[in-house]
Design an enzyme around this catalytic site. Structure first.
Site, PDB file in Angstrom:
ATOM      1  N   TYR A  36       8.182   6.404  -1.628  1.00  0.00           N
ATOM      2  CA  TYR A  36       8.661   6.063  -2.968  1.00  0.00           C
ATOM      3  C   TYR A  36       7.559   6.197  -4.002  1.00  0.00           C
ATOM      4  O   TYR A  36       6.398   6.410  -3.661  1.00  0.00           O
ATOM      5  CB  TYR A  36       9.257   4.652  -2.975  1.00  0.00           C
ATOM      6  CG  TYR A  36       8.260   3.511  -2.975  1.00  0.00           C
ATOM      7  CD1 TYR A  36       7.503   3.197  -1.850  1.00  0.00           C
ATOM      8  CD2 TYR A  36       8.053   2.739  -4.118  1.00  0.00           C
ATOM      9  CE1 TYR A  36       6.597   2.147  -1.866  1.00  0.00           C
ATOM     10  CE2 TYR A  36       7.138   1.688  -4.134  1.00  0.00           C
ATOM     11  CZ  TYR A  36       6.418   1.399  -2.992  1.00  0.00           C
ATOM     12  OH  TYR A  36       5.509   0.369  -3.005  1.00  0.00           O
ATOM     13  N   LYS A 151       2.690   6.246   0.332  1.00  0.00           N
ATOM     14  CA  LYS A 151       3.459   5.223  -0.382  1.00  0.00           C
ATOM     15  C   LYS A 151       4.800   5.084   0.331  1.00  0.00           C
ATOM     16  O   LYS A 151       5.829   5.622  -0.096  1.00  0.00           O
ATOM     17  CB  LYS A 151       3.614   5.592  -1.868  1.00  0.00           C
ATOM     18  CG  LYS A 151       3.954   4.385  -2.740  1.00  0.00           C
ATOM     19  CD  LYS A 151       3.623   4.634  -4.193  1.00  0.00           C
ATOM     20  CE  LYS A 151       4.125   3.542  -5.113  1.00  0.00           C
ATOM     21  NZ  LYS A 151       3.593   2.206  -4.871  1.00  0.00           N
ATOM     22  N   GLU A 183      -7.464  -3.413  -0.595  1.00  0.00           N
ATOM     23  CA  GLU A 183      -6.698  -3.437  -1.851  1.00  0.00           C
ATOM     24  C   GLU A 183      -5.942  -4.752  -1.952  1.00  0.00           C
ATOM     25  O   GLU A 183      -6.197  -5.685  -1.186  1.00  0.00           O
ATOM     26  CB  GLU A 183      -5.762  -2.230  -1.932  1.00  0.00           C
ATOM     27  CG  GLU A 183      -4.789  -2.115  -0.768  1.00  0.00           C
ATOM     28  CD  GLU A 183      -3.870  -0.891  -0.854  1.00  0.00           C
ATOM     29  OE1 GLU A 183      -3.767  -0.272  -1.920  1.00  0.00           O
ATOM     30  OE2 GLU A 183      -3.239  -0.586   0.166  1.00  0.00           O
ATOM     31  N   LEU A 207      -3.871   2.700  -1.061  1.00  0.00           N
ATOM     32  CA  LEU A 207      -3.087   3.638  -1.852  1.00  0.00           C
ATOM     33  C   LEU A 207      -3.925   4.114  -3.035  1.00  0.00           C
ATOM     34  O   LEU A 207      -4.517   3.287  -3.739  1.00  0.00           O
ATOM     35  CB  LEU A 207      -1.814   2.948  -2.366  1.00  0.00           C
ATOM     36  CG  LEU A 207      -0.843   3.890  -3.066  1.00  0.00           C
ATOM     37  CD1 LEU A 207      -0.054   4.699  -2.043  1.00  0.00           C
ATOM     38  CD2 LEU A 207       0.103   3.126  -3.974  1.00  0.00           C
TER      39      LEU A 207
END
Ligand code: PDD
Length: 294
Positions: A36, A151, A183, A207
């Site tokens: 996505y 993702k 992250e 990401l």
């Protein structure tokens, strides 16, 4: 992000969300076998569509799924969706799953039409006063897989990690893998130490955020020194500032980490400067056709 609007895109059609349905055999539903993107829209302008489409292509390549649309076709889908769902600040959510096989089978070996879905999300622009108040976070063990650059719609680990933060009564979590910062649960991490902006390098453990790229570019263009390097967990304790960045959150200052104040326990001066520059970038995007300078 709050309500969704009426008209969504599903497999080549624009239709009211109530009429949009997919098979229970969809591999996105059964396995989270899909990818996505979330693309912010300011005024009528998409923020870095080429960056989002490139990352989408990377995610699709990594899971060996053909991109069902060309860049031009995606742009037409976005334009159409925005026309159908007017507003000011919005975001486009899109996802592609491997489609529905006749039988539940982990093997991804069939010629099958993917399921392509996109919708507009209405966004409340972050209130600077609320953002300035800062957020509290904890560190948690990053037990996710070694393919976090995809993702992927398989987000159960992120859901669990976000829940750990909620259970601890804080806003979010910074993820730690082998004593290093990776992250946030849905954001990238920056740290300020002696005026230098530091963020972990991209790779399989995080990401590559589009907001991350933009913040780095803005910093470099404004004489803020940037270091993309591993951050040891212990460095968090001595940070003057910590930020979390994402399309939906923009740049959130972390003022409390594991119950201890970060820096002076308020949003820092570098954050204020960056936030100003970021808002100028957004405003320029709203007002101009051309890509704004950073
Ligand atoms: N997520 N890391 C993770 C795990 C994320 O889920 C996100 C964003 C980011 C930041 O990427 P970007 O700057 O391109 O938004 C980093 C989106 C917003 C989401 O899942 O809704």
């Amino acid at each position: 992000m709050s309500k969704t609007t009426n008209t969504v895109y599903l497999n080549g059609q624009f239709l009211p969300i109530e009429q949009a349905s997919i098979s229970v055999m969809d591999r996105g539903f059964l396995f989270g076998d899909g990818v996505y993107e979330v693309v912010p829209v300011f005024g009528n302008k998409l923020l870095r569509p080429e960056g989002h489409l490139k990352r989408l292509q990377n995610s699709l390549d990594r899971i060996s799924l053909d991109n069902p649309h060309t860049v031009t076709e995606w742009q037409a889908v976005f334009a159409n969706l925005l026309d159908h769902n007017p507003g000011d600040d919005r975001a486009i959510y899109l996802q592609i799953s491997r489609g529905a096989y006749a039988r539940r089978d982990l093997r991804a070996n069939q010629d099958c039409a993917p399921t392509i879905f996109a919708m507009v999300l209405h966004v409340t622009p972050p209130d600077i006063d609320v953002l300035s108040a800062g957020i509290s976070v904890i560190t948690v063990d990053d037990f996710r897989w070694n393919a976090c650059d995809i993702k992927s719609t398989s987000l159960v680990a992120n859901v669990m990690l976000k829940q750990q933060a909620a259970d601890a009564g804080v806003d979010d979590a910074i993820l730690i893998r082998e004593d290093h910062v990776t992250e946030g649960t849905a954001s990238n991490i920056f740290l300020i130490r002696d005026g230098v902006l530091i963020t972990p390098p991209t790779g399989h453990q995080l990401l590559p955020g589009i907001t991350r790229d933009l913040v780095i570019e803005i910093a470099k263009n404004n004489a803020i020194i940037v270091e993309e390097r591993e951050i040891k967990e212990i460095e968090l304790q001595d940070a003057d500032e910590i930020w979390m960045t994402s399309s939906t959150r923009e740049i959130a200052p972390v003022i409390n980490l594991n119950g201890q104040a970060v820096g002076r326990g308020v949003a820092g001066s570098v954050w204020k400067r960056m936030m100003d520059l970021y808002q100028q970038y957004k405003q320029h995007l709203r007002d101009n056709e051309a890509v704004p300078p950073e």
